[in-house]
Motif scaffolding. Structure first.
Motif, short mmCIF file in Angstrom:
data_model
loop_
_atom_site.label_atom_id
_atom_site.label_comp_id
_atom_site.label_asym_id
_atom_site.label_seq_id
_atom_site.Cartn_x
_atom_site.Cartn_y
_atom_site.Cartn_z
N UNK A 1 15.42 6.77 42.30
CA UNK A 1 14.28 7.57 42.33
C UNK A 1 14.76 8.67 43.32
N UNK A 2 14.85 9.81 42.89
CA UNK A 2 15.07 11.09 43.84
C UNK A 2 13.71 12.15 44.00
N UNK A 3 13.63 12.52 45.12
CA UNK A 3 12.54 13.61 45.34
C UNK A 3 13.02 15.03 45.48
N UNK A 4 14.32 15.22 44.99
CA UNK A 4 15.19 16.55 45.35
C UNK A 4 15.19 17.27 44.02
N UNK A 5 14.87 18.64 43.99
CA UNK A 5 14.92 19.51 42.93
C UNK A 5 14.07 19.01 41.55
N UNK A 6 12.97 18.37 41.69
CA UNK A 6 11.91 17.94 40.74
C UNK A 6 10.56 18.57 41.20
N UNK A 7 9.77 18.37 40.12
CA UNK A 7 8.53 18.91 40.04
C UNK A 7 7.32 17.76 40.10
N UNK A 8 6.41 17.93 40.94
CA UNK A 8 5.15 17.17 40.70
C UNK A 8 4.32 17.40 39.47
N UNK A 9 3.82 16.38 38.92
CA UNK A 9 3.01 16.34 37.66
C UNK A 9 2.02 17.61 37.79
N UNK A 10 1.65 18.22 36.75
CA UNK A 10 0.94 19.25 36.86
C UNK A 10 -0.81 18.76 36.67
N UNK A 11 -1.07 17.71 35.76
CA UNK A 11 -2.26 17.47 36.01
C UNK A 11 -2.48 15.90 35.99
N UNK A 12 -3.56 15.40 35.60
CA UNK A 12 -3.95 14.09 35.70
C UNK A 12 -3.38 13.17 34.33
N UNK A 13 -3.20 13.97 33.37
CA UNK A 13 -2.53 13.09 32.18
C UNK A 13 -1.12 12.82 32.51
N UNK A 14 -0.39 13.90 33.17
CA UNK A 14 1.02 13.70 33.59
C UNK A 14 1.32 12.73 34.57
N UNK A 15 0.31 12.73 35.49
CA UNK A 15 0.48 11.77 36.48
C UNK A 15 0.32 10.37 35.99
N UNK A 16 -0.57 10.29 35.14
CA UNK A 16 -0.82 8.83 34.63
C UNK A 16 0.27 8.38 33.94
N UNK A 17 0.93 9.15 33.14
CA UNK A 17 2.15 8.92 32.45
C UNK A 17 3.19 8.64 33.49
N UNK A 18 3.38 9.28 34.65
CA UNK A 18 4.23 9.02 35.46
C UNK A 18 4.21 7.67 36.01
N UNK A 19 2.95 7.31 36.48
CA UNK A 19 2.36 6.00 37.05
C UNK A 19 2.89 4.77 36.09
N UNK A 20 2.49 4.96 34.67
CA UNK A 20 2.90 3.86 33.99
C UNK A 20 4.28 3.70 33.72
#
Length: 362
Positions: free
Chosen positions: A190-209
């Motif tokens: 899991x890397x936090x370099x050169x990546x983007x935060x989810x743009x909305x709640x749906x993408x965030x929930x996909x990430x979480x799952x």
């Protein structure tokens, strides 16, 4: 591509008898005498009423928020059947929608703000607009929404869906979700370099799952745990990553998500995996989710029926999203007693920034 399509549409030759057996088996597994769920009638998808299912799920969710998850017994089933076997919304709910009372109570509870009480429909729509939720319907007016004979339920469905979207947006914020992910995804992959935060709640929930299920997969493989395939064989757990919310319809990711947080209440060994899941596979997994919500949470957040997810169509997606937001609330923000993962974690209300690979979403 074919795998994704196969998940969305049940096979015609799947035996409905096997579906009933799955429901009965799960009731026996629970060791109780409650009546097993009868979810599929003799005609299956041919007689599935998507419009009514959508209305029931949406109204039930609104009631849960209006009554702060303590819905009166006489309203837990918001529809009644007349002498012609037609279903109608109960009169007290017709009144509560027509005078905007239900919306006011829901917004007041969501924001813990009594100032939302006593708004009319125009005030509710303005409050939603101030929060960035707009309903693109020029015909949605106070005059339409106050009608009771008959109630313009389709118009009210638009407003209720807007409230659902607002709730999901407020609960599953990208920073909260990323803070949760950072807690249980600390390995080198899991890397936090050169990546983007989810743009909305749906993408965030996909990430979480995806991240929770991936963490569960690592845990099971490290422990050498096996899981049941659709034909009954034991295999190493290989939970698939999802790229779209409709891929949740087989119940695997939902059940795995819950198993990660609450392993004592949903054993991952009970999850059924198949490359091309059958109706029975989907039903078995979704009944596990339904059973967990009914019996392990202080209040149920699963206001759909399992077949609503299994037969997932676009109109039901907002209901699925708000269900995921409710799950995030009871598993992460205000953990239920059944949660066994990192209950002493830092508050998510001060969520840290994190980033995620774009390919998780596209």
């Amino acid at each position: 591509m074919w795998s994704a399509i196969s998940r969305l549409f049940p096979k015609k030759n799947d035996s409905l008898e096997s579906v009933k057996e799955v429901s009965n088996d799960l009731a026996m597994d629970r060791g109780d005498s409650r009546r097993s769920l009868s979810l599929y009638d003799s005609d299956g998808l041919d007689t599935y009423d998507l419009k009514l299912a959508k209305q029931k799920a949406t109204v039930k969710w609104m009631l849960s928020k209006a009554f702060n998850n303590n819905v009166p017994e006489n309203l837990k089933e918001p529809f009644y059947r007349d002498h012609e076997d037609q279903e109608h919304l109960k009169p007290q709910l017709v009144h509560s929608l027509a005078n905007a009372e239900l919306y006011c109570f829901a917004l007041a509870n969501i924001y813990s703000d009594p100032n939302y009480h006593n708004l009319n429909h125009s005030g509710v729509l303005q409050a939603l607009a101030r929060k960035g939720i707009f309903i693109p319907d020029a015909h949605l007016t106070e005059t339409v929404l106050i009608q009771t004979n008959p109630l313009k339920l389709s118009a009210h469905m638009s407003v209720m869906e807007a409230v659902m979207t607002l709730y999901a947006k407020e609960v599953a914020t990208p920073d909260r979700v990323c803070a949760a992910v950072q807690r249980f995804r600390t390995n080198s992959q899991y890397s936090t370099q050169n990546n983007l935060m989810p743009t909305d709640h749906e993408q965030a929930l996909l990430l979480w799952i995806n991240e929770a299920v991936s963490a569960l997969k690592e845990r099971t493989q490290q422990e050498g745990k096996e899981i049941r395939s659709g034909n009954g064989d034991k295999i190493l757990a290989d939970f698939p990553k999802i790229s779209d919310l409709q891929e949740i319809c087989d119940g695997v990711s939902l059940a795995a998500l819950i198993a990660f947080y609450c392993p004592e209440d949903l054993d991952w060994n009970k999850i059924t995996l198949n490359r091309v899941p059958t109706v029975s596979d989907r039903l078995r997994n979704l009944l596990l989710v339904n059973d967990f919500c009914l019996n392990s949470l202080p209040y149920s957040v699963f206001h759909m029926m399992p077949e609503d997810v299994s037969y997932m169509r676009g109109t039901m997606q907002p209901n699925l999203v708000v269900f995921l937001a409710d799950l995030f609330n009871v598993l992460e923000i205000h953990p239920a007693k059944c949660v066994r993962f990192d209950r002493a974690a830092a508050s998510l209300t001060q969520g840290k920034l994190c980033f995620i690979y774009l390919f998780l979403y596209y």
